[in-house]
Design an enzyme around this catalytic site. Structure first.
Site, PDB file in Angstrom:
ATOM      1  N   LYS A   1       3.483 -11.668  -3.216  1.00 19.99           N
ATOM      2  CA  LYS A   1       4.089 -10.658  -4.084  1.00 19.99           C
ATOM      3  C   LYS A   1       5.456 -10.231  -3.587  1.00 19.99           C
ATOM      4  O   LYS A   1       6.417 -10.157  -4.355  1.00 19.99           O
ATOM      5  CB  LYS A   1       3.192  -9.427  -4.212  1.00 19.99           C
TER       6      LYS A   1
ATOM      7  N   PRO B   1       6.449 -11.039  -9.981  1.00 23.36           N
ATOM      8  CA  PRO B   1       5.671 -10.413  -8.897  1.00 23.36           C
ATOM      9  C   PRO B   1       4.306  -9.961  -9.406  1.00 23.36           C
ATOM     10  O   PRO B   1       4.215  -9.231 -10.385  1.00 23.36           O
ATOM     11  CB  PRO B   1       6.544  -9.217  -8.488  1.00 23.36           C
TER      12      PRO B   1
ATOM     13  N   HIS C   1      -2.416  -4.660 -10.197  1.00 22.48           N
ATOM     14  CA  HIS C   1      -2.120  -3.994 -11.461  1.00 22.48           C
ATOM     15  C   HIS C   1      -1.683  -5.017 -12.508  1.00 22.48           C
ATOM     16  O   HIS C   1      -2.156  -4.992 -13.653  1.00 22.48           O
ATOM     17  CB  HIS C   1      -1.033  -2.954 -11.238  1.00 22.48           C
TER      18      HIS C   1
ATOM     19  N   ARG D   1       3.727  -1.541   9.195  1.00 24.37           N
ATOM     20  CA  ARG D   1       4.895  -2.206   8.630  1.00 24.37           C
ATOM     21  C   ARG D   1       6.011  -2.355   9.660  1.00 24.37           C
ATOM     22  O   ARG D   1       6.904  -3.185   9.481  1.00 24.37           O
ATOM     23  CB  ARG D   1       5.409  -1.436   7.414  1.00 24.37           C
TER      24      ARG D   1
ATOM     25  N   GLN E   1       8.812  -8.915 -17.522  1.00 21.33           N
ATOM     26  CA  GLN E   1       7.811  -8.124 -16.826  1.00 21.33           C
ATOM     27  C   GLN E   1       8.409  -6.826 -16.294  1.00 21.33           C
ATOM     28  O   GLN E   1       7.745  -5.794 -16.248  1.00 21.33           O
ATOM     29  CB  GLN E   1       7.193  -8.922 -15.680  1.00 21.33           C
TER      30      GLN E   1
ATOM     31  N   ASP F   1       0.654  -8.156  -8.537  1.00 17.61           N
ATOM     32  CA  ASP F   1      -0.262  -7.376  -7.708  1.00 17.61           C
ATOM     33  C   ASP F   1      -1.525  -7.138  -8.537  1.00 17.61           C
ATOM     34  O   ASP F   1      -1.674  -7.685  -9.632  1.00 17.61           O
ATOM     35  CB  ASP F   1       0.375  -6.057  -7.241  1.00 17.61           C
TER      36      ASP F   1
ATOM     37  N   PHE G   1       6.811  -3.222 -16.802  1.00 18.06           N
ATOM     38  CA  PHE G   1       6.513  -2.443 -15.612  1.00 18.06           C
ATOM     39  C   PHE G   1       7.163  -1.070 -15.659  1.00 18.06           C
ATOM     40  O   PHE G   1       6.555  -0.050 -15.355  1.00 18.06           O
ATOM     41  CB  PHE G   1       6.971  -3.181 -14.350  1.00 18.06           C
TER      42      PHE G   1
ATOM     43  N   ASN H   1       0.826  -1.216   0.000  1.00 16.72           N
ATOM     44  CA  ASN H   1       0.000   0.000   0.000  1.00 16.72           C
ATOM     45  C   ASN H   1       0.859   1.264   0.000  1.00 16.72           C
ATOM     46  O   ASN H   1       0.674   2.154   0.834  1.00 16.72           O
ATOM     47  CB  ASN H   1      -0.941   0.001   1.203  1.00 16.72           C
TER      48      ASN H   1
ATOM     49  N   ARG I   1       7.438   7.606  -1.474  1.00 15.26           N
ATOM     50  CA  ARG I   1       7.247   7.419  -0.030  1.00 15.26           C
ATOM     51  C   ARG I   1       8.106   6.260   0.487  1.00 15.26           C
ATOM     52  O   ARG I   1       8.685   6.348   1.574  1.00 15.26           O
ATOM     53  CB  ARG I   1       5.770   7.169   0.287  1.00 15.26           C
TER      54      ARG I   1
END
Length: 345
Positions: A248, A265, A269, A204, A311, A267, A315, A149, A154
């Site tokens: 993931k 990986p 998306h 986290r 990928q 997710d 990505f 998330n 960040r």
């Protein structure tokens, strides 16, 4: 080679090795959410921490130029770069070749992926030189625990705070202190979780400190590295037993630190890409363990044994598209993409 824009650099201490842009594009690889320890210290120059040392890298005329900074000797001293840890420069070159996996020929892979996949061929022509890094497993794992998330800017700020608080200071560059990634023992301490929460890690915090403790008391850093020699499924199973590590994150670590080039990986998306761009009906209505496996198998069937590398190219292209002026929302990290499917377990 213009070095005047590189912080604190001494021209006589720079070295280089031949690396065509078709094999490596620093600007694409170091900013696309694989790693969070590099920054563009001046136009075209990337400074970061690798192997417990501070480096600046730059590409020019199909050569990769590099310098390595000595650790400061005095509390407030500035670092001066040293061209190598060994007089002939063999050790830094070995580290760079290993980190960027330069033994893997990228143009031939691009041609094979493009022949198998017209969508890849269309997208990849504008994104040459995107390769998968071979990172330290402990740093990669604990960093990617922070990606749930979240988005790249960040995550990068979080990892910087983590290193400044828990890591050993290596040097100053233009008054900026640069720290090593923290040791397992530093992050496994009794007060580590509380300190991480104070740094803004939220939920986290317990996963970072909990996984550091679990590794320190179990596999150890050496045992984590030994997962490079075991089959992909076994490495993923071991990783998923750690606090805060889902499928993931485990696949990210398998791909970027444990030599599992077939790891893809997944997710929400990536799931949407498989459905919308490839017309693949996979995974049912939610991103379950079965869906992860089916989507990964789909791309492995399409791209072959280095499907994770293919990928990474798509990505990177998708990330850049999200950063273009006029695109909706802020840029999100595909490995640390802000999506409902990648939240805490």
């Amino acid at each position: 080679m213009k070095l005047r824009d590189v912080p604190s650099a001494c021209p006589r201490l720079w070295r280089s090795l031949p690396v065509p842009s078709a094999e490596l594009r620093l600007d694409l690889v170091l900013s696309s959410g694989q790693t969070f320890r590099w920054w563009e210290s001046s136009p075209g120059a990337w400074t970061g921490v690798l192997g417990g040392r501070v480096w600046t890298l730059r590409q020019e005329r199909d050569r990769l130029w590099y310098t390595v900074y000595e650790e400061e000797e005095e509390e407030d001293g500035d670092a001066c770069p040293t061209g190598a840890a060994e007089p002939d420069g063999a050790e830094p070159e070995r580290i760079l070749r290993d980190y960027f996996q330069l033994d893997v020929g990228l143009p031939a892979l691009y041609r094979a992926w493009g022949a198998a996949d017209p969508l890849f061929r269309k997208v990849a022509k504008d994104f040459p030189g995107v390769r998968v890094l071979r990172q330290d497993p402990v740093e990669c794992l604990l960093s990617f625990i922070c990606t749930s998330n979240n988005h790249i800017s960040r995550i990068t700020a979080m990892i910087e705070r983590l290193c400044c608080t828990f890591g050993r200071r290596l040097c100053h560059l233009d008054a900026r202190p640069v720290h090593a990634f923290p040791s397992l023992s530093a992050l496994a301490g009794a007060d580590a979780e509380a300190r991480l929460r104070a740094l803004g890690f939220g939920y986290r915090a317990k996963f970072v400190s909990g996984s550091a403790r679990a590794i320190a008391e179990g596999l150890g850093a050496e045992g984590l590295c030994r997962l490079r020699a075991v089959p992909y499924a076994e490495a993923r199973r071991v990783l998923c037993a750690l606090p805060g590590v889902g499928t993931k994150v485990a696949d990210c670590v398998c791909l970027m630190a444990l030599d599992k080039a077939e790891a893809v990986p997944v997710d929400t998306h990536v799931w949407r890409i498989a459905q919308q761009r490839y017309g693949a009906v996979l995974g049912g209505r939610s991103l379950t363990l079965r869906a992860h496996q089916e989507i990964g198998d789909f791309f492995r069937g399409l791209w072959g044994p280095r499907a994770g590398w293919a990928q990474a190219v798509l990505f990177c292209a998708d990330l850049r598209k999200g950063q273009e002026p006029g695109s909706r929302g802020r840029a999100r990290g595909g490995r640390g993409r802000d999506s409902r499917g990648d939240g805490p377990p």
